[in-house]
Design an enzyme around this catalytic site. Sequence first.
Site, PDB file in Angstrom:
ATOM      1  N   HIS A 226       1.159  17.364 -22.883  1.00 28.21           N
ATOM      2  CA  HIS A 226       1.038  18.814 -22.744  1.00 28.21           C
ATOM      3  C   HIS A 226       2.013  19.322 -21.682  1.00 28.21           C
ATOM      4  O   HIS A 226       2.640  18.557 -20.978  1.00 28.21           O
ATOM      5  CB  HIS A 226      -0.412  19.253 -22.426  1.00 28.21           C
ATOM      6  CG  HIS A 226      -0.862  19.053 -21.021  1.00 28.21           C
ATOM      7  ND1 HIS A 226      -1.841  19.838 -20.441  1.00 28.21           N
ATOM      8  CD2 HIS A 226      -0.487  18.160 -20.082  1.00 28.21           C
ATOM      9  CE1 HIS A 226      -2.040  19.418 -19.199  1.00 28.21           C
ATOM     10  NE2 HIS A 226      -1.245  18.429 -18.956  1.00 28.21           N
TER      11      HIS A 226
ATOM     12  N   CYS B  13       3.547  19.999 -13.397  1.00 25.67           N
ATOM     13  CA  CYS B  13       2.846  20.147 -14.690  1.00 25.67           C
ATOM     14  C   CYS B  13       3.615  21.056 -15.637  1.00 25.67           C
ATOM     15  O   CYS B  13       3.267  21.174 -16.813  1.00 25.67           O
ATOM     16  CB  CYS B  13       1.439  20.705 -14.479  1.00 25.67           C
ATOM     17  SG  CYS B  13       0.406  19.623 -13.471  1.00 25.67           S
TER      18      CYS B  13
ATOM     19  N   HIS C 248       4.438  16.137 -20.155  1.00 27.46           N
ATOM     20  CA  HIS C 248       3.928  14.882 -19.603  1.00 27.46           C
ATOM     21  C   HIS C 248       2.634  14.603 -20.367  1.00 27.46           C
ATOM     22  O   HIS C 248       2.402  15.245 -21.397  1.00 27.46           O
ATOM     23  CB  HIS C 248       3.722  14.999 -18.090  1.00 27.46           C
ATOM     24  CG  HIS C 248       2.669  15.974 -17.694  1.00 27.46           C
ATOM     25  ND1 HIS C 248       2.854  17.347 -17.744  1.00 27.46           N
ATOM     26  CD2 HIS C 248       1.392  15.804 -17.272  1.00 27.46           C
ATOM     27  CE1 HIS C 248       1.749  17.954 -17.348  1.00 27.46           C
ATOM     28  NE2 HIS C 248       0.860  17.049 -17.075  1.00 27.46           N
TER      29      HIS C 248
ATOM     30  N   HIS D  11      -1.626  12.604 -20.688  1.00 34.48           N
ATOM     31  CA  HIS D  11      -2.843  12.064 -20.078  1.00 34.48           C
ATOM     32  C   HIS D  11      -3.654  11.259 -21.088  1.00 34.48           C
ATOM     33  O   HIS D  11      -3.577  11.487 -22.293  1.00 34.48           O
ATOM     34  CB  HIS D  11      -3.728  13.208 -19.564  1.00 34.48           C
ATOM     35  CG  HIS D  11      -3.125  14.031 -18.472  1.00 34.48           C
ATOM     36  ND1 HIS D  11      -2.901  13.535 -17.217  1.00 34.48           N
ATOM     37  CD2 HIS D  11      -2.678  15.317 -18.449  1.00 34.48           C
ATOM     38  CE1 HIS D  11      -2.354  14.480 -16.464  1.00 34.48           C
ATOM     39  NE2 HIS D  11      -2.195  15.566 -17.185  1.00 34.48           N
TER      40      HIS D  11
ATOM     41  N   ASP E 238      -5.698  13.523 -30.613  1.00 29.72           N
ATOM     42  CA  ASP E 238      -5.238  12.201 -30.158  1.00 29.72           C
ATOM     43  C   ASP E 238      -3.803  11.925 -30.604  1.00 29.72           C
ATOM     44  O   ASP E 238      -3.447  12.115 -31.765  1.00 29.72           O
ATOM     45  CB  ASP E 238      -6.156  11.118 -30.717  1.00 29.72           C
ATOM     46  CG  ASP E 238      -5.857   9.752 -30.109  1.00 29.72           C
ATOM     47  OD1 ASP E 238      -5.506   9.694 -28.925  1.00 29.72           O
ATOM     48  OD2 ASP E 238      -5.973   8.748 -30.840  1.00 29.72           O
ATOM     49  N   HIS E 239      -2.991  11.451 -29.648  1.00 34.19           N
ATOM     50  CA  HIS E 239      -1.579  11.137 -29.903  1.00 34.19           C
ATOM     51  C   HIS E 239      -0.822  12.360 -30.422  1.00 34.19           C
ATOM     52  O   HIS E 239       0.077  12.251 -31.258  1.00 34.19           O
ATOM     53  CB  HIS E 239      -1.444   9.938 -30.858  1.00 34.19           C
ATOM     54  CG  HIS E 239      -1.682   8.624 -30.167  1.00 34.19           C
ATOM     55  ND1 HIS E 239      -2.940   8.216 -29.802  1.00 34.19           N
ATOM     56  CD2 HIS E 239      -0.827   7.654 -29.740  1.00 34.19           C
ATOM     57  CE1 HIS E 239      -2.849   7.036 -29.195  1.00 34.19           C
ATOM     58  NE2 HIS E 239      -1.591   6.680 -29.137  1.00 34.19           N
TER      59      HIS E 239
ATOM     60  N   GLU F 281      -9.242  14.884 -17.051  1.00 34.28           N
ATOM     61  CA  GLU F 281      -7.793  14.866 -17.299  1.00 34.28           C
ATOM     62  C   GLU F 281      -7.185  13.628 -16.653  1.00 34.28           C
ATOM     63  O   GLU F 281      -6.279  13.002 -17.195  1.00 34.28           O
ATOM     64  CB  GLU F 281      -7.174  16.136 -16.724  1.00 34.28           C
ATOM     65  CG  GLU F 281      -5.756  16.371 -17.186  1.00 34.28           C
ATOM     66  CD  GLU F 281      -5.239  17.719 -16.722  1.00 34.28           C
ATOM     67  OE1 GLU F 281      -5.229  18.657 -17.550  1.00 34.28           O
ATOM     68  OE2 GLU F 281      -4.862  17.855 -15.548  1.00 34.28           O
TER      69      GLU F 281
END
Lengths: 136, 136, 136, 136, 136, 136
Positions: free
Chosen positions: F15, F34, F40, F42, F80-81, F125
């Site tokens: 994100h 950020c 980047h 998580h 996801d991913h 996070e």
Amino acid sequence: MKIRVSRKEHFNAAHRLFNPAWNDDKNQQVFGKCNNPNYHGHNYELIITVTGEPDPETGYVYDMKVLSDLIKEHVTNKFDHKNLNLDTEYFKTLNPTAENIAVVIWNILREKITPSLDLKVTLYETERNYVEYPAH
Amino acid sequence: MKIRVSRKEHFNAAHRLFNPAWNDDKNQQVFGKCNNPNYHGHNYELIITVTGEPDPETGYVYDMKVLSDLIKEHVTNKFDHKNLNLDTEYFKTLNPTAENIAVVIWNILREKITPSLDLKVTLYETERNYVEYPAH
Amino acid sequence: MKIRVSRKEHFNAAHRLFNPAWNDDKNQQVFGKCNNPNYHGHNYELIITVTGEPDPETGYVYDMKVLSDLIKEHVTNKFDHKNLNLDTEYFKTLNPTAENIAVVIWNILREKITPSLDLKVTLYETERNYVEYPAH
Amino acid sequence: MKIRVSRKEHFNAAHRLFNPAWNDDKNQQVFGKCNNPNYHGHNYELIITVTGEPDPETGYVYDMKVLSDLIKEHVTNKFDHKNLNLDTEYFKTLNPTAENIAVVIWNILREKITPSLDLKVTLYETERNYVEYPAH
Amino acid sequence: MKIRVSRKEHFNAAHRLFNPAWNDDKNQQVFGKCNNPNYHGHNYELIITVTGEPDPETGYVYDMKVLSDLIKEHVTNKFDHKNLNLDTEYFKTLNPTAENIAVVIWNILREKITPSLDLKVTLYETERNYVEYPAH
Amino acid sequence: MKIRVSRKEHFNAAHRLFNPAWNDDKNQQVFGKCNNPNYHGHNYELIITVTGEPDPETGYVYDMKVLSDLIKEHVTNKFDHKNLNLDTEYFKTLNPTAENIAVVIWNILREKITPSLDLKVTLYETERNYVEYPAH
């Protein structure tokens, strides 16, 4: 009387797995959802292990504060909150698998730590997937 | 067919790092905030690893209940809720770094466990700093 | 549409539990091994929780970086690698139980965070003992 | 340039420790509460470690998705939510200690993974008791 | 000035989920692999939370050592290394879901803790499934 | 007799935090690292909590297997991913802070769970930053 001392740090990064020599179908077949062209990401947990004899005057194999600063300066400051493929020099052409990231980090730190001390990198990509280099 | 079996215990202790052969400035420079003369403390996590062949009658390398009792009797009862520098015989003159504490614990337990079994000590001083003795 | 946001920090400190109005026997009877006159210590895990509505422009209830800096400046820098009884102004006469430490931290931070936001402190003294203030 | 890659899976199972060659008193004396005739149980955490050189085309020593599927098909699907003594072929006559379970799992997976790769099993019976096979 | 204090304990037990008023097909359909007639098991993590005002003389809401002993005497000694369905009085006719186990534990401890203190039970059946009673 | 039951799932995503109404300097000033334009990522840990009375026939407030499947189908399969900003409909114009992600997930699941049951979302996070919605 060798002792291993370990320091755990972390960084959060985006990455994408693919081999530029392959076409999209082959990349998708091999790397599946890790091949998402818009990237995904992880909280990487990084453990740096240094092995040697403790200094008789300090009782330290390696000062953990110094090791932490070294990891931050040379590794996590470069990788944290970055896109590993786009924002780092190391993965322009190298696929950023956990295996390859661990070897890159080992190569970076090996130059910064006196050769008489052994060095090992452990990298958790998720809580359930991790790698260690070298293997012994 | 050797197997490693490990038992995790813990103790909470105060300590101070310093070298009595050095003056205050040198101690402060080397040990920083760990040199606080009024002590600080940690929740130490201790892992004792024993390696050998399982007994064919029990399927155990070492009974974990027996190992836990041994660690409590000879290590954690002596160190838990203590000031390592002031309250234990081991660190009157030895600097209580994680490295030195691990070696002391190894020496204590090595006498209590049959020599045919290998012994290893892992000690977490914090979640992010830990040591292993011996190194292999 | 209130949301709770939490930041976890840590500090390592020594302490001793006792009531100066009691004699040694009574202190020993009530506080047991926590009453060791030479102190013991812990790795304290501290969670600060702030509750409010997210800012529509940032999507933040509270910037976690700002909260982390605030906790470090006003709490962990004062308590980390210290003897809570001897080295801090707060526990000269107040018994440093986890309950009392949590209330002290809440009072420190309550002045630094805008009153429209609720504040809660969670403090782990060990992995198995923790407190929360206020209780709701 | 060998690297170790590890995948963590889990299964929940009941078991009872006893040696059928012994009478009840002897079993109770040796295995204590683990000898409960009505069984007890655990959340087993299983780590499978494979060691080898990364494939230059993928950057993988072993695809973690493939390894996860292999563990599920051949190990956790057989053991999860089962009574190890009664519901599996492996522990009809073999005592299901953590040591023996780890060896059984190693034998199962050794046949499924190419011999050029080293294989290791780590099994946590509880958060505080775990075993590794082989020991090196 | 109410504070919540929590103590974490654990027990390892076997259980089977089923409703004796239903036939096998219905039990299998509803409870799936948790209905295994030979039982399966878990490492249960149990957190007991007590809420009240700290005693001004001790700084304690509740002595964690006393709470730990109370939990061991009245709960974990009864449940640890047991088959919940067969070996305990509580689940002869009550289905040992995490929800029902939490309520049973709350009822046991509610009688042992002074009514002026609130009581809450949190029970982890696995690292990924847990329940809290009461809900507020 | 209301009980809270919780299920933990996870997803790994990329994100970037920014407000399109602001210029680059302002975004950099507010969101710092950020705001990296290349993203980047998580490992998000997601806990879904459902509160209600247990069904007397099953002893369940909510079947954890059903809840896990629901979360996977409607949340983690979508996130996801993925790159939250680019690959999901939810964050095309909404800033993907932990706060906003939690509210989005709550809105998705609120429609899938019967209104008589309360619903809460907890989202980690990182290990040290997490949010809860709603706040009570």
